[in-house]
Design a protein around this motif. Structure first.
Motif, short mmCIF file in Angstrom:
data_model
loop_
_atom_site.label_atom_id
_atom_site.label_comp_id
_atom_site.label_asym_id
_atom_site.label_seq_id
_atom_site.Cartn_x
_atom_site.Cartn_y
_atom_site.Cartn_z
N MET A 67 0.85 -1.21 0.00
CA MET A 67 0.00 0.00 0.00
C MET A 67 0.88 1.25 0.00
SD MET A 67 -3.25 -0.76 0.20
CE MET A 67 -4.34 -2.09 0.65
N TYR A 68 0.27 2.38 -0.37
CA TYR A 68 0.96 3.67 -0.31
C TYR A 68 0.82 4.27 1.08
CZ TYR A 68 2.50 4.19 -5.09
OH TYR A 68 3.16 4.03 -6.27
N ALA A 76 -2.55 3.49 3.49
CA ALA A 76 -3.85 3.35 2.82
C ALA A 76 -4.57 2.14 3.40
CB ALA A 76 -3.65 3.18 1.32
N ARG A 79 -7.20 -0.94 -1.67
CA ARG A 79 -6.81 -0.62 -3.04
C ARG A 79 -7.86 -1.16 -3.98
NH1 ARG A 79 -3.09 -3.69 -7.06
NH2 ARG A 79 -4.07 -5.38 -5.99
N ASP A 93 -4.48 2.04 -10.33
CA ASP A 93 -4.71 1.51 -8.99
C ASP A 93 -5.04 2.70 -8.11
OD1 ASP A 93 -4.41 -1.20 -9.35
OD2 ASP A 93 -2.28 -1.24 -8.85
N TYR A 95 -5.75 4.01 -4.30
CA TYR A 95 -5.53 3.67 -2.90
C TYR A 95 -6.39 4.59 -2.04
CZ TYR A 95 -1.67 0.95 -4.66
OH TYR A 95 -0.91 0.02 -5.36
N THR A 120 -8.16 9.69 -1.77
CA THR A 120 -7.56 8.65 -2.60
C THR A 120 -6.24 9.10 -3.19
OG1 THR A 120 -8.70 9.38 -4.60
CG2 THR A 120 -9.82 7.72 -3.25
#
Length: 197
Positions: A67-68, A76, A79, A93, A95, A120
């Motif tokens: 994840m970011y 995040a 996703r 994508d 997140y 997001t």
């Protein structure tokens, strides 16, 4: 691009390499060039290679979590993939971050908009054609051939400024085609005479 290559082949030219600007590096042209075994020396648009974010606005990807992570260190929560595969458009994508955390975040200025129902962060997934071109773009062959591009721009400049191809001298497509043919004929004739001498 495809029409120009087909016309060139029809008159007996063997096309191995095409040098152009970023406008030529659209996905259809990349696929066509690969299919025809033609080297397309055209840089990808910066939006594809680096995205539309400035370096300081980018979030970091946590490989372990997949994840970011935002600049404040919040991970995040989920996703989702956007866009249909195989429809000619790049997928993204997206997140999603916990909005309640964003509301209380000290770094929310410029990141979270008050009253927003979601936060997001989207990342474009490059197509196979774009990935292959990005790799080719970093090769020595590409860099060497890209250095020849200035010659094309110099010839375009000569056509426009010395031979009146910057402004149409008559109306209609036929007039434009004739003007273009005459300007290019004159430039080619000058080049032939120069090479002969």
């Amino acid at each position: 691009l495809q029409t120009l290559i087909e016309k060139s082949k029809a008159v007996g030219m063997k096309v191995e390499t095409v040098i152009g600007d970023a406008a030529y590096s659209e996905k259809d042209n990349l696929a066509y060039s690969a299919q025809e075994n033609i080297q397309l020396v055209a840089k990808l648009h910066p939006l594809i290679t680096q995205g539309n974010r400035k370096k300081e606005d980018e979030f970091e990807f946590n490989k372990d979590a997949g994840m970011y992570v935002c600049k404040a260190g919040h991970l995040a929560t989920r996703r989702a993939r956007q866009g249909k595969k195989g429809r000619g458009e790049n997928q993204t994508d997206t997140y999603y971050f916990d909005v309640e955390t964003c509301k209380r975040c000290l770094l929310r200025e410029g990141c979270y908009k008050d009253g927003a129902k979601s936060k997001t962060y989207s990342v474009s997934i490059k197509s196979d054609e774009h990935l292959a071109q990005a790799v080719f773009q970093e090769s020595e062959v590409f860099k060497t051939k890209a250095k020849e591009r200035y010659k094309i721009e110099a010839k375009n400049s000569e056509l426009k400024h010395r031979h009146g191809y910057d402004v149409a001298s008559s109306s209609g497509l036929i007039g434009m085609e004739m003007q273009g043919a005459m300007a290019i004929f004159a430039v080619n004739l000058k080049r032939i005479l120069k090479l002969m001498s």
